[in-house]
Scaffold this active site. Sequence first.
Site, short mmCIF file in Angstrom:
data_model
loop_
_atom_site.label_atom_id
_atom_site.label_comp_id
_atom_site.label_asym_id
_atom_site.label_seq_id
_atom_site.Cartn_x
_atom_site.Cartn_y
_atom_site.Cartn_z
CG ASP A 15 3.45 -19.49 -17.92
OD1 ASP A 15 2.60 -18.76 -18.48
OD2 ASP A 15 3.57 -19.55 -16.69
CE LYS A 37 -0.90 -17.68 -15.39
NZ LYS A 37 -0.29 -16.59 -16.19
CG ASP A 64 -2.54 -13.72 -16.58
OD1 ASP A 64 -2.92 -12.57 -16.31
OD2 ASP A 64 -1.46 -14.19 -16.17
CG PHE A 67 -7.68 -6.88 -21.53
CD1 PHE A 67 -6.91 -7.26 -22.62
CD2 PHE A 67 -8.74 -7.69 -21.17
CE1 PHE A 67 -7.20 -8.41 -23.34
CE2 PHE A 67 -9.04 -8.85 -21.88
CZ PHE A 67 -8.27 -9.21 -22.96
CG HIS A 68 -3.34 -0.63 -18.16
ND1 HIS A 68 -2.28 -0.52 -17.31
CD2 HIS A 68 -4.05 0.51 -18.01
CE1 HIS A 68 -2.34 0.64 -16.66
NE2 HIS A 68 -3.40 1.28 -17.08
CG ASP A 69 -6.17 0.56 -24.62
OD1 ASP A 69 -6.49 1.76 -24.80
OD2 ASP A 69 -5.48 -0.09 -25.42
CB ILE A 70 -9.46 4.27 -23.49
CG1 ILE A 70 -9.72 3.58 -24.83
CG2 ILE A 70 -8.28 5.23 -23.59
CD1 ILE A 70 -10.17 4.55 -25.94
N PRO A 71 -11.46 2.91 -21.44
CG PRO A 71 -12.68 4.19 -19.87
CD PRO A 71 -11.54 4.29 -20.86
CB THR A 73 -9.87 -0.13 -25.88
OG1 THR A 73 -10.01 0.97 -26.78
CG2 THR A 73 -8.94 -1.16 -26.49
NE ARG A 182 7.67 -22.30 -7.49
CZ ARG A 182 6.85 -21.78 -8.40
NH1 ARG A 182 5.54 -21.87 -8.26
NH2 ARG A 182 7.34 -21.19 -9.47
CD GLN A 191 6.36 -16.89 -8.57
OE1 GLN A 191 6.39 -15.80 -8.01
NE2 GLN A 191 5.51 -17.17 -9.55
O1 C5P Z 1 5.62 -21.42 -12.78
P1 C5P Z 1 4.94 -20.55 -11.75
O2 C5P Z 1 4.14 -21.34 -10.74
O3 C5P Z 1 5.87 -19.57 -11.11
O4 C5P Z 1 3.88 -19.74 -12.60
C1 C5P Z 1 3.03 -18.79 -12.02
C2 C5P Z 1 2.23 -18.09 -13.06
O5 C5P Z 1 1.56 -16.98 -12.46
C3 C5P Z 1 3.03 -17.52 -14.21
O6 C5P Z 1 2.22 -17.61 -15.38
C4 C5P Z 1 3.26 -16.10 -13.82
O7 C5P Z 1 3.40 -15.23 -14.90
C5 C5P Z 1 1.98 -15.77 -13.07
N1 C5P Z 1 2.09 -14.69 -12.11
C6 C5P Z 1 3.00 -14.70 -11.07
N2 C5P Z 1 3.05 -13.67 -10.18
C7 C5P Z 1 2.24 -12.64 -10.33
C8 C5P Z 1 1.32 -12.61 -11.37
C9 C5P Z 1 1.27 -13.67 -12.25
O8 C5P Z 1 3.74 -15.64 -10.90
N3 C5P Z 1 2.29 -11.67 -9.44
#
Ligand code: C5P
Length: 232
Positions: A15, A37, A64, A67-71, A73, A182, A191
């Site tokens: 990220d 990711k 990651d 995607f959320h759209d019509i089938p 697409t 974690r 989180q």
């Molecule tokens: O830094 P961290 O370990 O919190 O990153 C977790 C990753 O997983 C981030 O890219 C976050 O957007 C993603 N994610 C999340 N929880 C979700 C879905 C995706 O933390 N439910």
Amino acid sequence: MTPRSSRPHLIVALDVDTLAEVEALLGRIGPEVLWFKVGKQLFTRHGPAAVRLLKDHGRKVFLDLKFHDIPNTVAQAVRSAAAIGADLTNVHAGGGPAMLRAAAAAARESGVLLTAVTVLTSMDRAELAAVGLDVEPAGQVLRLACLARDCGVPGVVCSPLEIGIIREACGPDFVLVVPGIRPAGAGQDDQKRIMTPAQAAAAGASFVVVGRPITAAADPAAAARAVLAELA
Ligand code: C5P
């Protein structure tokens, strides 16, 4: 709970804003981590170049983009994800059965692993009610996971606390990609519903997604090794 024999793969969430930061993290994390990711933050700025950079370093990519759209697409977007080198990508299960079937077929044909997002973990009962869903989040998660499975999608993204019920309902081969991890002793950041890597492995995760505990660590390679050791 249905047991799984193999240990989960680690996916490190990149990220960040720049490709230079990706290169620096790859150098610091070292060769032991295979999966990374790329999400909306990095992809919106750099697009396929972000995926290519990782592939050029011999890594596997979870794209990651949810995607959320019509089938049609969504199916074409899944094909595009495969074409630029993604190994794993995802769609929103809330897009419905026709969309999920189209996405699953596109993923099978193009050779990318597909998962579905059920209910965003930022949504509680009140958030669901506000969009017209008068249901418990856990029930909705299970409903959408089973729908995805029935439509041929081989897995879902889920929170650590949902691993047990989905594994139970969808069986040992269903792919569970689990963020919200974690390591023991690490800070929680933003989180809330977290598990340690060892707990997520024991519960039945297929992939665990870890971002800041590795990318923001003073020694990212040591942090990654510690997570891998917990997963083993
Ligand atoms: O830094 P961290 O370990 O919190 O990153 C977790 C990753 O997983 C981030 O890219 C976050 O957007 C993603 N994610 C999340 N929880 C979700 C879905 C995706 O933390 N439910």
